[in-house]
Design a protein around this motif. Structure first.
Motif, PDB file in Angstrom:
ATOM      1  N   ALA A   5       0.835  -1.203   0.000  1.00  0.00           N
ATOM      2  CA  ALA A   5       0.000   0.000   0.000  1.00  0.00           C
ATOM      3  C   ALA A   5       0.868   1.250   0.000  1.00  0.00           C
ATOM      4  CB  ALA A   5      -0.929  -0.011   1.207  1.00  0.00           C
ATOM      5  N   GLU A   6       2.005   1.202   0.684  1.00  0.00           N
ATOM      6  CA  GLU A   6       2.917   2.350   0.730  1.00  0.00           C
ATOM      7  C   GLU A   6       3.500   2.646  -0.656  1.00  0.00           C
ATOM      8  OE1 GLU A   6       3.193  -0.281   2.948  1.00  0.00           O
ATOM      9  OE2 GLU A   6       2.209   0.769   4.593  1.00  0.00           O
ATOM     10  N   GLU A   7       3.847   1.601  -1.402  1.00  0.00           N
ATOM     11  CA  GLU A   7       4.387   1.802  -2.753  1.00  0.00           C
ATOM     12  C   GLU A   7       3.326   2.410  -3.671  1.00  0.00           C
ATOM     13  OE1 GLU A   7       7.714  -1.663  -3.350  1.00  0.00           O
ATOM     14  OE2 GLU A   7       5.628  -2.313  -3.096  1.00  0.00           O
ATOM     15  N   ILE A   8       2.107   1.946  -3.557  1.00  0.00           N
ATOM     16  CA  ILE A   8       1.019   2.492  -4.379  1.00  0.00           C
ATOM     17  C   ILE A   8       0.749   3.946  -3.989  1.00  0.00           C
ATOM     18  CG2 ILE A   8      -1.427   2.276  -4.955  1.00  0.00           C
ATOM     19  CD1 ILE A   8      -1.022  -0.801  -4.583  1.00  0.00           C
ATOM     20  N   ASP A   9       0.749   4.231  -2.705  1.00  0.00           N
ATOM     21  CA  ASP A   9       0.561   5.616  -2.245  1.00  0.00           C
ATOM     22  C   ASP A   9       1.668   6.522  -2.777  1.00  0.00           C
ATOM     23  OD1 ASP A   9      -1.753   4.999  -0.895  1.00  0.00           O
ATOM     24  OD2 ASP A   9      -0.784   4.891   1.080  1.00  0.00           O
ATOM     25  N   HIS A  10       2.903   6.014  -2.835  1.00  0.00           N
ATOM     26  CA  HIS A  10       4.019   6.805  -3.362  1.00  0.00           C
ATOM     27  C   HIS A  10       3.787   7.158  -4.834  1.00  0.00           C
ATOM     28  CE1 HIS A  10       8.025   8.354  -3.921  1.00  0.00           C
ATOM     29  NE2 HIS A  10       8.229   7.500  -4.912  1.00  0.00           N
ATOM     30  N   PHE A  27      -1.038  -8.196 -12.545  1.00  0.00           N
ATOM     31  CA  PHE A  27       0.153  -9.035 -12.516  1.00  0.00           C
ATOM     32  C   PHE A  27       1.069  -8.736 -11.325  1.00  0.00           C
ATOM     33  CE2 PHE A  27      -0.914  -8.224 -17.050  1.00  0.00           C
ATOM     34  CZ  PHE A  27      -1.493  -9.458 -17.303  1.00  0.00           C
ATOM     35  N   GLY A  28       0.518  -8.453 -10.182  1.00  0.00           N
ATOM     36  CA  GLY A  28       1.307  -8.155  -9.002  1.00  0.00           C
ATOM     37  C   GLY A  28       1.739  -6.703  -8.907  1.00  0.00           C
ATOM     38  N   GLY A  29       1.517  -5.937  -9.961  1.00  0.00           N
ATOM     39  CA  GLY A  29       1.840  -4.512  -9.979  1.00  0.00           C
ATOM     40  C   GLY A  29       0.563  -3.721 -10.158  1.00  0.00           C
ATOM     41  N   ILE A  30       0.705  -2.520 -10.706  1.00  0.00           N
ATOM     42  CA  ILE A  30      -0.475  -1.686 -10.963  1.00  0.00           C
ATOM     43  C   ILE A  30      -0.343  -0.975 -12.305  1.00  0.00           C
ATOM     44  CG2 ILE A  30      -1.110  -1.249  -8.563  1.00  0.00           C
ATOM     45  CD1 ILE A  30       0.299   1.515  -8.820  1.00  0.00           C
ATOM     46  N   GLY A  31      -1.480  -0.695 -12.904  1.00  0.00           N
ATOM     47  CA  GLY A  31      -1.570   0.230 -14.014  1.00  0.00           C
ATOM     48  C   GLY A  31      -2.006   1.565 -13.438  1.00  0.00           C
ATOM     49  N   VAL A  32      -1.455   2.659 -13.965  1.00  0.00           N
ATOM     50  CA  VAL A  32      -1.789   4.000 -13.486  1.00  0.00           C
ATOM     51  C   VAL A  32      -2.518   4.713 -14.620  1.00  0.00           C
ATOM     52  CG1 VAL A  32      -0.918   6.103 -12.413  1.00  0.00           C
ATOM     53  CG2 VAL A  32       0.339   3.955 -12.114  1.00  0.00           C
ATOM     54  N   GLY A  36      -9.182   7.276 -17.209  1.00  0.00           N
ATOM     55  CA  GLY A  36      -9.383   5.984 -17.848  1.00  0.00           C
ATOM     56  C   GLY A  36      -8.316   5.570 -18.842  1.00  0.00           C
ATOM     57  N   THR A  37      -7.319   6.417 -19.098  1.00  0.00           N
ATOM     58  CA  THR A  37      -6.239   6.091 -20.045  1.00  0.00           C
ATOM     59  C   THR A  37      -4.990   5.678 -19.270  1.00  0.00           C
ATOM     60  OG1 THR A  37      -7.063   7.664 -21.673  1.00  0.00           O
ATOM     61  CG2 THR A  37      -4.764   6.996 -21.891  1.00  0.00           C
ATOM     62  N   ILE A  38      -4.494   4.480 -19.551  1.00  0.00           N
ATOM     63  CA  ILE A  38      -3.285   4.020 -18.875  1.00  0.00           C
ATOM     64  C   ILE A  38      -2.082   4.792 -19.418  1.00  0.00           C
ATOM     65  CG2 ILE A  38      -2.878   2.094 -20.477  1.00  0.00           C
ATOM     66  CD1 ILE A  38      -1.880   0.513 -17.962  1.00  0.00           C
ATOM     67  N   PHE A  39      -1.259   5.319 -18.498  1.00  0.00           N
ATOM     68  CA  PHE A  39      -0.078   6.056 -18.919  1.00  0.00           C
ATOM     69  C   PHE A  39       1.187   5.579 -18.214  1.00  0.00           C
ATOM     70  CE2 PHE A  39      -1.538   8.422 -15.244  1.00  0.00           C
ATOM     71  CZ  PHE A  39      -0.365   8.738 -14.576  1.00  0.00           C
ATOM     72  N   ALA A  40       1.029   4.732 -17.215  1.00  0.00           N
ATOM     73  CA  ALA A  40       2.195   4.226 -16.494  1.00  0.00           C
ATOM     74  C   ALA A  40       1.866   2.874 -15.869  1.00  0.00           C
ATOM     75  CB  ALA A  40       2.611   5.210 -15.395  1.00  0.00           C
ATOM     76  N   VAL A  41       2.915   2.126 -15.574  1.00  0.00           N
ATOM     77  CA  VAL A  41       2.782   0.880 -14.822  1.00  0.00           C
ATOM     78  C   VAL A  41       3.874   0.849 -13.763  1.00  0.00           C
ATOM     79  CG1 VAL A  41       1.723  -0.468 -16.678  1.00  0.00           C
ATOM     80  CG2 VAL A  41       4.196  -0.466 -16.436  1.00  0.00           C
TER      81      VAL A  41
END
Length: 107
Positions: A5-10, A27-32, A36-41
């Motif tokens: 949660a800390e990494e996602i908050d960062h 896949f264990g990570g996140i899409g940002v 609605g448009t993905i610009f980072a992972v």
């Protein structure tokens, strides 16, 4: 191992200058996403990457950003449309948000 949660908050803090920000687990990570448009992972190993296409590719090259590639056993290496964020942007929310907004203009 999944992101904490800390990494996602960062990540959310780094990109706080990007409008309508959201994340989705993948896949264990996140899409940002922005609106609605993905610009980072962010990968489960902590690598944060921006999506790039068109005019952003030379921009990322000029910043010496490394393109994400992977290779499956027995297969040739595959380049993905994501570049690893520069170290300077990982600690500077203004720089990270500026790069993200610029990337979104080209998606």
């Amino acid at each position: 191992m999944a992101l904490t949660a800390e990494e996602i908050d960062h990540v959310l803090d780094l990109f706080s200058g990007v409008p309508d920000l959201s994340t989705r687990k993948m896949f264990g990570g996140i899409g940002v996403y922005s609106d609605g448009t993905i610009f980072a992972v962010m990968m489960r190993d902590g690598r944060l990457m921006l999506k790039g296409q068109g005019d952003m590719i030379p921009r990322y090259d000029a910043l010496d950003m490394e393109r994400w590639t992977y290779q499956r056993p027995g297969k040739s290496e595959t380049a993905m449309p994501y570049w690893i964020m520069p170290d300077s942007a990982l600690e500077d929310g203004e720089e990270a948000s500026d790069l993200a907004r610029e990337a979104l203009q080209h998606l």
